[in-house]
Write an enzyme that holds these catalytic residues in place. Structure first.
Site, PDB file in Angstrom:
ATOM      1  N   PRO A   5       0.823  -1.217   0.000  1.00 56.00           N
ATOM      2  CG  PRO A   5      -0.765  -1.576   1.655  1.00 56.00           C
ATOM      3  CD  PRO A   5       0.555  -2.074   1.162  1.00 56.00           C
TER       4      PRO A   5
ATOM      5  CB  CYS B  40      -0.572   7.347   1.408  1.00 58.15           C
ATOM      6  SG  CYS B  40      -1.189   6.417   2.811  1.00 58.15           S
TER       7      CYS B  40
ATOM      8  CB  ALA C 230      -3.630   3.673   4.548  1.00 51.39           C
TER       9      ALA C 230
ATOM     10  CE1 TYR D  23      -0.551   7.037   9.983  1.00 50.26           C
ATOM     11  CE2 TYR D  23       0.172   4.988   8.985  1.00 50.26           C
ATOM     12  CZ  TYR D  23       0.175   6.374   9.020  1.00 50.26           C
ATOM     13  OH  TYR D  23       0.923   7.087   8.108  1.00 50.26           O
TER      14      TYR D  23
ATOM     15  NE  ARG E 164       2.234  -3.073   5.652  1.00 53.26           N
ATOM     16  CZ  ARG E 164       2.914  -2.396   4.720  1.00 53.26           C
ATOM     17  NH1 ARG E 164       3.111  -1.096   4.853  1.00 53.26           N
ATOM     18  NH2 ARG E 164       3.394  -3.006   3.656  1.00 53.26           N
TER      19      ARG E 164
END
Length: 376
Positions: free
Chosen positions: A23, A25, A57, A189, A237
Site C-alpha cells: 500500500p 498513500c 491505506a 496509526y 500489517r
C-alpha cells in the site's frame, strides 16, 4: 522454476506469483473517492506482472484519514470507483487487496508535498480540504512541532464505533470485489497506537498489560473475519518492532500473531516503526528478520517488505523460507514492470507474464539476441 514466481494459495485465492505491491498513500482523493489517478497508478502494476496489488491505506471513517486526500470506504458511494479498479486488476491477472486503516492521532495532517496547511481558499474548495481533531487511545500528541494535533482520547463508545467502522468497510470491500483485506495495525496509526506503550497510557481494559493493549486489534480482527467471506484471505500489517527500547517488541508481535492466527488471519505483512523517537537502521532487507521471526515462531505466512528491489535477494528470501511473499512500494513506483524484468533476470525467458499488447518487447529481445546483443 523460480520460487518467487511460483503460485501461492491463501484460502480460495491463488496468486500467480509471490510479488506484492505494498500500500502506498497517494493523497489524491477527494472526499475519500478514488479517481483516474488511482486507476492508472494501480493498473500499471497489474500490467507489470505483480501477483497482488494492495490499495493504499483506506480510511474506515472520515476522521481516520491521514490527510484530507486519503482514500475512504466509510460510505456506500465510495464503492463503485474502487470496483472499477478491481475489475481492471483482475482483467490483467492480478489479485486485488485493500488496506483498511484508521490513522488515530496521526490523522488530519497536511498533504506531504505542501508546506503545511498552505491551501488557498479556492484550493480548499477544489481539493475538498478538511481538518479535524484526531482520536487516539490517549490524549497524547504524536510529535510536537511536526503538524500533528493533540487528539481526544476514545471512550468505550468511540472504540465500539471504530470496530463497527472496520466491519462496515470490510462489507463494502467485498461488494467492490476485493480478493483480500489487510487490516492496518502498523506504522503508529490507531490500532498500533493501542498496541504500543509509547502511545497507550490507558488504565481501563484497553490499556496497561500487553493483553489489554492487544484487545482492540483482536476485536477488530474477529469482527472483520466474521463478515469477510470464508474463502477470502485476511491479512494484518504489523509493526513487528517499534525500534524503541520502551515500545512494542518482536516477542510481543509473535504473541499477537499467534492470537491473530487463531482468529482466522492468513498472513502477516511484517513492517516496523511508526513512532517518534524510533532509531531505525534502514538498509536493504532490514525488515526481513521480522518476517522470518513471525513465520517461524507464530506459524503464519509472511510478507516481507522494505527496500527489497534486488531480484536475486528476493528469490533467496522466498527459497530460503524467510518469507512467503515479497512486497515492493518505492521499488514498484520506480519500475512498475519489476516482476516482468525480475523474472527474466532470474533466468526465465518466457513472455507469458507480459500482456499480449506488449508482444513487441519479445520481438525486440529476440532480434537483439540474434545479433548477439543483450536486451535493454
Amino acid at each position: 522454476m523460480s520460487k518467487l514466481f511460483s503460485p501461492a494459495t491463501l484460502r480460495g485465492l491463488t496468486l500467480r506469483n509471490r510479488t506484492v505491491v505494498a500500500p502506498m498513500c497517494q493523497y489524491s482523493a477527494r472526499d475519500g473517492f478514488a479517481n483516474d489517478w488511482h486507476f492508472v497508478h494501480l493498473g500499471r502494476f497489474a500490467i507489470g506482472g505483480f501477483g497482488l496489488v494492495v490499495l493504499e491505506a483506506t480510511a474506515v471513517a472520515p476522521e481516520g484519514r491521514i490527510s484530507y486526500g486519503d482514500l475512504g470506504l466509510w460510505k456506500d458511494e465510495q464503492t463503485a470507483p474502487l470496483a472499477r479498479i478491481v475489475d481492471f486488476l483482475h482483467s490483467q491477472g492480478a489479485a486485488a487487496g485493500i488496506q483498511l486503516a484508521h490513522a488515530g492521532r496521526k490523522a488530519s495532517t497536511p498533504v506531504p508535498w505542501r508546506k503545511g496547511f498552505d491551501e488557498t481558499e479556492a484550493e480548499k474548495a477544489a481539493l475538498h480540504f478538511e481538518s479535524w481533531t484526531p482520536v487516539a487511545p490517549s490524549a497524547l500528541i504524536h510529535a510536537e512541532g511536526k503538524n500533528f494535533t493533540t487528539p481526544s482520547a476514545l471512550d468505550e463508545a468511540g472504540i465500539r464505533n471504530v470496530i463497527d467502522s472496520f466491519v462496515a468497510a470490510a462489507i463494502r470491500a467485498n461488494q467492490a470485489g476485493f480478493d483480500t483485506i489487510e487490516i492496518h495495525a502498523a506504522h503508529g496509526y490507531l490500532l498500533d497506537q493501542f498496541l504500543s506503550p509509547l502511545a497507550n497510557k490507558r488504565t481501563d481494559r484497553y490499556g496497561g498489560s500487553r493483553e489489554n493493549r492487544m484487545r482492540l486489534v483482536l476485536e477488530v480482527t474477529e469482527a472483520v473475519r466474521a463478515v469477510w467471506p470464508a474463502d477470502k484471505p485476511l491479512l494484518v500489517r504489523l509493526s513487528v518492532s517499534d525500534w524503541h527500547p520502551d515500545g512494542w517488541q518482536v516477542e510481543d508481535s509473535v504473541v499477537l500473531a499467534r492470537e491473530l492466527k487463531a482468529l482466522g488471519v492468513d498472513a502477516i505483512d511484517a513492517s516496523s516503526g511508526g513512532f517518534d523517537g524510533a532509531i531505525i537502521p534502514t538498509a536493504a532487507d532490514y525488515q526481513v528478520p521480522f518476517a522470518k521471526a513471525i513465520r517461524a515462531e507464530a506459524g503464519l505466512p509472511t510478507i516481507a517488505v522494505g527496500l527489497l528491489g534486488d531480484e536475486r535477494r528476493a528469490e533467496q528470501i522466498i527459497a530460503g523460507g524467510e518469507a512467503d511473499f515479497i512486497a515492493l512500494a518505492r521499488g514498484a513506483l520506480d519500475d512498475p514492470n519489476w516482476p516482468l524484468h525480475a523474472r527474466h533476470e532470474l533466468g526465465d525467458n518466457d513472455y507469458d507474464l507480459w500482456p499480449k499488447q506488449t508482444n513487441r518487447v519479445r520481438e525486440r529481445d529476440r532480434a537483439l539476441a540474434q545479433r548477439g546483443y543483450a536486451a535493454s
